[in-house]
Design a protein around this motif. Sequence first.
Motif, short mmCIF file in Angstrom:
data_model
loop_
_atom_site.label_atom_id
_atom_site.label_comp_id
_atom_site.label_asym_id
_atom_site.label_seq_id
_atom_site.Cartn_x
_atom_site.Cartn_y
_atom_site.Cartn_z
N LEU A 1 9.21 3.17 -5.14
CA LEU A 1 9.99 2.92 -3.84
C LEU A 1 9.49 1.43 -3.40
O LEU A 1 10.39 0.84 -2.75
N PHE A 2 8.34 0.90 -3.73
CA PHE A 2 8.03 -0.33 -3.51
C PHE A 2 9.02 -1.46 -4.06
O PHE A 2 9.51 -2.57 -3.40
N SER B 1 0.94 -1.31 -0.10
CA SER B 1 -0.18 -0.23 0.07
C SER B 1 0.80 1.05 0.04
O SER B 1 0.31 2.44 -0.14
N SER B 2 2.08 1.11 0.38
CA SER B 2 2.86 2.13 -0.03
C SER B 2 3.02 2.76 -1.37
O SER B 2 3.35 3.99 -1.55
N CYS B 3 2.78 1.93 -2.28
CA CYS B 3 2.36 2.37 -3.64
C CYS B 3 1.27 3.55 -3.91
O CYS B 3 1.67 4.41 -4.77
N TRP C 1 0.83 6.09 -1.72
CA TRP C 1 1.45 7.32 -1.25
C TRP C 1 2.84 7.67 -1.72
O TRP C 1 2.93 8.87 -2.08
N TYR C 2 3.64 6.61 -1.93
CA TYR C 2 4.96 7.18 -2.33
C TYR C 2 5.32 6.43 -3.87
O TYR C 2 6.64 6.86 -4.24
N GLY C 3 4.45 5.87 -4.38
CA GLY C 3 4.45 5.35 -5.90
C GLY C 3 5.29 4.11 -5.90
O GLY C 3 5.90 3.49 -4.80
N LYS D 1 12.09 -0.86 -5.07
CA LYS D 1 13.45 -0.85 -4.63
C LYS D 1 13.42 -1.72 -3.28
O LYS D 1 14.38 -2.17 -2.84
#
Length: 180
Positions: free
Chosen positions: A147-148, A138-140, A142-144, A150
């Motif tokens: 980053l997920f 779910s970080s996708c 908020w952060y794109g 990486k």
Amino acid sequence: MEVTDILTLANAGMNVALAFLSTISNAFVLTAIWKTPSLHTVTNVLVFGLALSDLGVGLLTQPLGIFLLTNRIGNVAVPIFQMFSGSFSAISLLTITAISVERYLALKLHLRHQELVTVRRVVYVLVLIWVCSIVAASSCLWYGVILFYKAASPVIVMCLLINIFVYQKLYRVCRVHHAR
């Protein structure tokens, strides 16, 4: 109709069939394990978790992917698709790694395996896998997705190395048993 349109429709059609097949077959596996008390073993709990994540792929990820593939819109739907596909992929990979480690521990620990690796502990591990995977994917939102990717890359490599190590050890034991 262009070649790319034909390929897109063929891909969508294949995904419809695979989504249906995935949903039905994993529903059968889940039902069989759930309704048969003799199948409530440590390994089958892990298989249950894997079938549950694959059911999520068949019910959520593939239909959303088909929708995005055929409609070519979806600035809102793309991050949701990435979250679902990332979380179910992570859950599947980590569960497969847990299954291989559990099988290795069964071989390595022999009689102590039942004492140390219990259904309750495996359920805790599965819940941890699901929660961590969903939070990470779910970080996708908020952060794109970059980053997920990486953050997921070292985890993927670690899981692959663990699986290679475990299956190498299992292969050696099987070879010794076969030689006897």
